[in-house]
Design a protein around this motif. Sequence first.
Motif, PDB file in Angstrom:
ATOM      1  N   ARG A 137      20.382  27.980  -3.051  1.00 24.10           N
ATOM      2  CA  ARG A 137      21.530  28.883  -3.053  1.00 24.10           C
ATOM      3  C   ARG A 137      22.791  28.044  -2.944  1.00 24.10           C
ATOM      4  O   ARG A 137      22.865  27.106  -2.160  1.00 24.10           O
ATOM      5  N   LEU A 138      23.777  28.384  -3.745  1.00 22.21           N
ATOM      6  CA  LEU A 138      25.013  27.631  -3.755  1.00 22.21           C
ATOM      7  C   LEU A 138      25.910  28.120  -2.623  1.00 22.21           C
ATOM      8  O   LEU A 138      26.045  29.308  -2.387  1.00 22.21           O
ATOM      9  N   GLY A 139      26.527  27.217  -1.936  1.00 17.98           N
ATOM     10  CA  GLY A 139      27.403  27.588  -0.831  1.00 17.98           C
ATOM     11  C   GLY A 139      27.461  26.461   0.169  1.00 17.98           C
ATOM     12  O   GLY A 139      26.983  25.354  -0.076  1.00 17.98           O
ATOM     13  N   ASP A 140      28.075  26.721   1.307  1.00 17.42           N
ATOM     14  CA  ASP A 140      28.190  25.695   2.328  1.00 17.42           C
ATOM     15  C   ASP A 140      26.806  25.299   2.841  1.00 17.42           C
ATOM     16  O   ASP A 140      25.951  26.155   3.096  1.00 17.42           O
ATOM     17  N   PRO A 141      26.582  23.991   3.051  1.00 21.19           N
ATOM     18  CA  PRO A 141      25.315  23.564   3.654  1.00 21.19           C
ATOM     19  C   PRO A 141      25.160  24.170   5.041  1.00 21.19           C
ATOM     20  O   PRO A 141      26.141  24.503   5.715  1.00 21.19           O
ATOM     21  N   THR A 142      23.937  24.315   5.449  1.00 21.89           N
ATOM     22  CA  THR A 142      23.656  24.885   6.760  1.00 21.89           C
ATOM     23  C   THR A 142      22.817  23.925   7.584  1.00 21.89           C
ATOM     24  O   THR A 142      22.212  22.984   7.066  1.00 21.89           O
ATOM     25  N   LEU A 143      22.797  24.162   8.881  1.00 18.92           N
ATOM     26  CA  LEU A 143      21.967  23.401   9.804  1.00 18.92           C
ATOM     27  C   LEU A 143      21.015  24.354  10.501  1.00 18.92           C
ATOM     28  O   LEU A 143      21.374  25.490  10.821  1.00 18.92           O
ATOM     29  N   GLN A 144      19.816  23.873  10.737  1.00 19.15           N
ATOM     30  CA  GLN A 144      18.841  24.646  11.512  1.00 19.15           C
ATOM     31  C   GLN A 144      18.861  24.087  12.932  1.00 19.15           C
ATOM     32  O   GLN A 144      18.474  22.938  13.168  1.00 19.15           O
ATOM     33  N   LEU A 145      19.364  24.873  13.861  1.00 19.50           N
ATOM     34  CA  LEU A 145      19.512  24.421  15.238  1.00 19.50           C
ATOM     35  C   LEU A 145      18.455  25.042  16.137  1.00 19.50           C
ATOM     36  O   LEU A 145      17.995  26.156  15.895  1.00 19.50           O
ATOM     37  N   LEU A 146      18.104  24.297  17.176  1.00 17.43           N
ATOM     38  CA  LEU A 146      17.300  24.831  18.268  1.00 17.43           C
ATOM     39  C   LEU A 146      18.212  24.901  19.484  1.00 17.43           C
ATOM     40  O   LEU A 146      18.663  23.865  19.994  1.00 17.43           O
ATOM     41  N   LEU A 147      18.529  26.086  19.952  1.00 14.51           N
ATOM     42  CA  LEU A 147      19.400  26.277  21.107  1.00 14.51           C
ATOM     43  C   LEU A 147      18.518  26.363  22.350  1.00 14.51           C
ATOM     44  O   LEU A 147      17.876  27.381  22.600  1.00 14.51           O
ATOM     45  N   LEU A 148      18.485  25.285  23.111  1.00 12.67           N
ATOM     46  CA  LEU A 148      17.486  25.154  24.172  1.00 12.67           C
ATOM     47  C   LEU A 148      18.151  25.033  25.538  1.00 12.67           C
ATOM     48  O   LEU A 148      19.120  24.289  25.721  1.00 12.67           O
ATOM     49  N   GLU A 149      17.577  25.765  26.508  1.00 14.79           N
ATOM     50  CA  GLU A 149      18.043  25.687  27.892  1.00 14.79           C
ATOM     51  C   GLU A 149      16.871  25.742  28.859  1.00 14.79           C
ATOM     52  O   GLU A 149      16.921  25.146  29.930  1.00 14.79           O
ATOM     53  N   ASP A 150      15.820  26.404  28.476  1.00 19.84           N
ATOM     54  CA  ASP A 150      14.628  26.508  29.309  1.00 19.84           C
ATOM     55  C   ASP A 150      14.041  25.105  29.520  1.00 19.84           C
ATOM     56  O   ASP A 150      13.754  24.393  28.552  1.00 19.84           O
ATOM     57  N   PRO A 151      13.843  24.661  30.771  1.00 20.66           N
ATOM     58  CA  PRO A 151      13.279  23.324  31.019  1.00 20.66           C
ATOM     59  C   PRO A 151      11.943  23.097  30.320  1.00 20.66           C
ATOM     60  O   PRO A 151      11.648  21.974  29.897  1.00 20.66           O
ATOM     61  N   ALA A 152      11.137  24.146  30.197  1.00 21.66           N
ATOM     62  CA  ALA A 152       9.842  23.985  29.524  1.00 21.66           C
ATOM     63  C   ALA A 152      10.036  23.646  28.056  1.00 21.66           C
ATOM     64  O   ALA A 152       9.297  22.821  27.493  1.00 21.66           O
ATOM     65  N   HIS A 153      11.032  24.261  27.424  1.00 21.81           N
ATOM     66  CA  HIS A 153      11.320  23.931  26.024  1.00 21.81           C
ATOM     67  C   HIS A 153      11.861  22.525  25.890  1.00 21.81           C
ATOM     68  O   HIS A 153      11.480  21.772  24.985  1.00 21.81           O
ATOM     69  N   LEU A 154      12.759  22.145  26.785  1.00 27.81           N
ATOM     70  CA  LEU A 154      13.348  20.807  26.719  1.00 27.81           C
ATOM     71  C   LEU A 154      12.290  19.729  26.921  1.00 27.81           C
ATOM     72  O   LEU A 154      12.341  18.665  26.287  1.00 27.81           O
ATOM     73  N   ALA A 155      11.314  20.011  27.765  1.00 24.43           N
ATOM     74  CA  ALA A 155      10.254  19.030  28.009  1.00 24.43           C
ATOM     75  C   ALA A 155       9.422  18.777  26.761  1.00 24.43           C
ATOM     76  O   ALA A 155       8.927  17.664  26.546  1.00 24.43           O
TER      77      ALA A 155
END
Length: 889
Positions: A776-794
């Motif tokens: 798709r033509l348009g601005d490039p995008t980023l796939q982010l992981l928004l993490l705060e849970d300590p279990a996820h960060l680990a």
Amino acid sequence: MDWRQLWAKSDPYHPLWCHLLDVAAVCEALVPRFGGVSPLPVSWLLWVAALHDLGKADRYFQNKDEALAVSLRDQGFDIPTDAQPFRHEERSADWLFTHLRDDRGWGTRAARVIRQAVSGHHGNFAPTPLPDTGPRQEEWQAVRRAMAAMVADVLALEPFVLEQFPDASVAGLRLSGLIVLSDWIASNHELYAYPSLARSLSPHEYFAAARREAQRAVASLGLAPLGVNPAEEPFPFSHVWPECTRLRPSQRALEAEARAGRLTPGLLILEAPMGEGKTEGAVYVAEEWRRQEQALGGAYLALPTAATSNQIHARYSTFLQQRWPEMPAPRLVHGMAWLVDAVTPSTPAQTYDEAGARGWTSERSLSLDWFRNTKRALLAPEGVGTIDQALMAVLNVKHGFLRLLGLSRKVLIVDEVHAYDEYMTVLLERLLHWCRCLGVPVILLSATLSAGQRQRLAQAYGAELPVEPLAAYPLLTHVPLHGSPRTVPVPADPERDRRILVKRHPGLLLDAVGTAHLALKAVEDGGCACVLANTVGQAQAIFRALQDLVRQEPQLADTDLFLFHARFTAGDRQDREDQVVGLFGKDAGKDGRPPRPARAVLVATQVVEQSLDVDFDVFISQIAPVDLLLQRCGRLHRHERGVRPTGLEAVLHVLLPEDSTLEFGPTAYVYQAQEPLLRTHALLAGLSEFRLPQDFRPLISACYDGAPVPAGVVSEPDLQEAAEIRRELGRKAAAEACTHLVAAPRAKTFVLAEMVEAVWEGEEGGPTGYFHAQTRLGDPTLQLLLLEDPAHLALLESETAPKRSDLRGLLRRQVKVPAWWLRDLTAEVPFPPLEASPAWLRHHQSVRMHGREWRGRDAQGRSVILRDDPELGVVRLVEKKETYDDAHV
């Protein structure tokens, strides 16, 4: 030299001769799903696939593992201690080309296709010089001849000579795909348990054991076609959809064409109004084509968005389970499908790419990607997902030919085809060209297709159609693989005529508060309204305005407010999608489901525009090209509900710019060119209602095909200038698309092998170095992981993928945002910098949040906040640069 001592895999160890037979066995198990390579006999296909790694029988491959090299030297093998750049696949290709041409009597053209397919099985078709081609190679040549003869004996290779392939591009693509897929499966010990196979067996005995293991592995991946026995004669629509007791006009026409024997595999373009059951009609045709061509394995349903994919996936899964109870559920494939199904291996195949690298290299990670759900759905007999995954098949990315192989021998169904801009249309045209050459049947669905689009799509599939701006509607356009194209007008059903009042609201396009007042006024006596904004930011602003008004007015306190757009984290977005469909769908209040709200306003973006089976009493839309406004009408009074609180009349409220300025704001950016918006604006000024379906053709023709629009609303010079800008934007979009496309197929040459600069692809929204393999033509995008849970960060600290339940929880925190949001930002203390995710979680960046926020500074010194707002979704806030007076210095 005893060829039995040579190795192909070092960890776990596996002999080369065994691996060659493994690949032949896996290829044999894949042939029922993907078909062979005409006119190669199956035994020859397996022989070529097996010998793709014959080049590992070489002194410069066997020294890649020093411990194994020492053992081979002790046995008398000539193994050097110095390393040389060496592509084993090039040695395999060189040997096969020479052997086929000089020893087997093949023609150069046919042998060249074999060479190219084998040389490119690691994604690089560019030929490279081979080291050590002198006398030292004679002994190794004898080893290679002996191993090739062993494989030929096991496969009972019969005499066969080929001068050239009937279509080199098709043969090369199919052969390349089968080699790569067979090699990846046979090289992954989690999928194909080669360590458990006894190496003490004779080659014939080993191959018998390998065949059993290959059948098991292929079946576990869902790549084995299900044996079904379709009816001998064309069946009625009710045979596929028993619940469709009263057929819609287009469904009756499809049934009549099929039962008369006129609907043969090819391209079918179905144009019919919203709510006409086009998806059910497409599945009926796919089943009829499957009856005619039993080699067809199923279908891939390509939808414009992840939300529509989810909806169709549920409906299609139910259909398959009822029609073919023994068939596995179709794979769901799009960027939000999360790659976490039960058979995904955790380690990549040990393939040894051209760099001879091991571990999480690009080549090995890519091999693992293809066993994850996202891509494997394209390979499975049945799949549902976004159009992006199908369009990626014609982008010049490594191993892109696997996508085309995956589409072969099934029906490609593309819904909402009118929704694709010029960039995507160019990609779709190239895909249709390849589908025609591969014999892939295609069904295109649209309620609002312009005459020019219809002609271009048919032409891409090999047919010339006359341009008929006011052709019959509804309409079937059929381009058979064998025969002449034709159109079939569909008689309209007078009982399904719809009258939708259109109310214009000049000045409200950029007025969030005014829009909120209008929505609440529309449901003051009850009912459910949808406000569709063209951007996420405008949707958020309207929702905030609604919240403020409801808080200020006690009589509005019982108004339910909802917000749905694509910029929530994946888990929240899925929850909201389920909520929207549950409350505003046809089954609200049934079987224990929550009832439809008495008074509610949903603010949404285009995620509700297409394919979601939801229904509203009132629809308020920001102006969009008229075909999209008509599409949005499909969510207005969609279901029979008796008395509606807002009255019997269906009303579409359109939010317009100020008449004096015609400033479209962000809407102009979303729809790129202003000409369709200006023409729509003029059309709306000249009418007070849509009469459907009879208004479809004239309105769309006036918007896109140059038909006259009411005078006095937009000046002719402004229209002409906008038309030229639109043409120029179209030319640029087409040129941009063409720079990333694979070549069109040619019968005499394997064109994909000529495109040696293939790049590593990015997933939907994934960042990709210097090139974004975007659909798709348009601005490039980023796939982010928004993490705060300590279990996820680990989990991020691990070098290996976690268990699937943990991975699923982690990926519920992903969101796609514009790349410019985070460009040139420096993290503020105490927030850590953005970081790349581990190799097992490719295409993501991790953001470590505190209090649902992350803060950074831009180049101007302003504080930039990335916030995961529980009500609004993910937002980006910019604060003014801090200043201090003298007292604080």
